[in-house]
Design a protein around this motif. Sequence first.
Motif, mmCIF file in Angstrom:
data_model
loop_
_atom_site.group_PDB
_atom_site.id
_atom_site.type_symbol
_atom_site.label_atom_id
_atom_site.label_comp_id
_atom_site.label_asym_id
_atom_site.label_seq_id
_atom_site.Cartn_x
_atom_site.Cartn_y
_atom_site.Cartn_z
ATOM 1 N N ARG A 1 -1.830 4.902 2.890
ATOM 2 C CA ARG A 1 -1.630 5.001 4.329
ATOM 3 C C ARG A 1 -0.842 6.259 4.632
ATOM 4 N N GLN B 1 -9.161 5.729 1.672
ATOM 5 C CA GLN B 1 -9.727 4.993 0.540
ATOM 6 C C GLN B 1 -10.069 5.972 -0.575
ATOM 7 N N MET C 1 0.855 -1.201 0.000
ATOM 8 C CA MET C 1 0.000 0.000 0.000
ATOM 9 C C MET C 1 0.889 1.249 0.000
ATOM 10 N N THR D 1 -5.721 5.036 7.208
ATOM 11 C CA THR D 1 -5.860 4.385 5.906
ATOM 12 C C THR D 1 -6.921 5.156 5.132
ATOM 13 N N HIS E 1 -1.749 5.530 12.486
ATOM 14 C CA HIS E 1 -1.841 5.670 11.025
ATOM 15 C C HIS E 1 -3.282 5.874 10.581
ATOM 16 N N GLN F 1 2.421 4.680 0.880
ATOM 17 C CA GLN F 1 2.444 5.319 2.197
ATOM 18 C C GLN F 1 3.136 6.684 2.142
ATOM 19 N N ALA G 1 -6.123 2.102 -1.831
ATOM 20 C CA ALA G 1 -5.962 2.539 -0.438
ATOM 21 C C ALA G 1 -4.563 3.129 -0.255
#
Length: 347
Positions: free
Chosen positions: A153, A146, A1, A144, A142, A3, A151
């Motif tokens: 982070r 959408q 994902m 997350t 953190h 980040q 997604a």
Amino acid sequence: MEQHDVIIVGSGPGGSGCAKALRNQGVDVLVLERDALPRYKCCSAVLFGQTQVLLRKYFGKDAPDSVYCTNDKYIDAKDVREWDPVSGYKPYVWEIPKDGEVFPSIFQNVWRNSFDKWLLDESGAPWRDQTRVTGFTVDGDHVTVQAGDTAYRCRYLVGADGGASAVRRILRPAGSDPAGASVAILQSYFKLESLGKLKQGSWTVIFDKDIGEMLNCIHQKDDYLLLCVGGFRGRNLRESIEKLKALLAEKFDVRLGDKWRDEGCQLALAPPFLGEGRVLLTGEAAGHIYLNGEGISAAIDSGWRCGMAIAEGLKSGRDPLPVYESNCRDISAHIEKCLAQIHFLAV
Ligand SMILES: Cc1cc2nc3c(=O)[nH]c(=O)nc-3n(C[C@H](O)[C@H](O)[C@H](O)COP(=O)(O)OP(=O)(O)OC[C@H]3O[C@@H](n4cnc5c(N)ncnc54)[C@H](O)[C@@H]3O)c2cc1C
């Protein structure tokens, strides 16, 4: 994902002010924007004096020639006037000094699509457009985020997504946000055939409640005349535009050609709310707008302060929200002062 330290939702002046402060501090940030850039925004797109001061202070420069309207680059505050059917013209005060600081009185007439894109590029932050944020969850330290099927982070999420902020709605679902009254706005651009008795480079605010309760105004944008009307719930704004056109023809001999485009939005008279935990709000999403309609300065300023508070929080490990709240008190106080002093409701 994917980040990042910070994800900013929205690439308007609030998002860009925040991104600029973060990039100056070397923070890893990504801006996600719902629309294709450069995007239009329902706005008169005039850079008032305070906006010009803040651009120099935070971005180190003035807006470039490429974002200005070409024939009608400047509007002198003296040529901003209100008009009503009984008393005719009167001076209209659009901007008042803030904490004793008097701002430049020559306003800059720009195109919002070009201005906002320039500001975003000046922030130095990477961005992704056509990416609508649809939700987020906070898990420990953190967030997350959408955006459709993707997604992301981040350690902090910033909602700079304007007056109809999805981030604010998720933090405070319907019923829990004391949003107050809201005004619907419609702007239509008409090809300008003749200004008639209107002065070139002027801005006229029409106080006629038969047209709309708030923000009925007209000014030139290159080859177009921009007609703006605003009203509380239940008002038919297309009818208001027709009434304004008829008034301009009858009282000012203005001749208009075809319509080029419409822009609409909802202006919420919401009290400031700067977020919760790792999710901060800025610009109009936070309720930072001077309710005479000026919001670009409040957005850049609160965005910058939000970014600085997060950068400091990332370094020190302390919660940035109380710092951000305390640093925004003067903006909230000025919003209150403008609300008390400026005459903008035609009721
Ligand atoms: C009719 C009218 C005239 C105005 N005239 C002036 C003026 O002349 N001068 C002035 O200073 N101010 C003016 N304002 C106010 C000014 O336009 C706003 O206050 C200012 O744009 C707020 O900036 P912002 O960055 O907070 O939000 P915005 O500029 O609204 O930017 C928010 C961004 O977030 C994006 N976004 C929204 N939802 C999502 C999502 N879910 N995911 C990803 N992106 C999202 C939007 O596409 C948008 O690009 C006017 C307002 C109105 C309504």
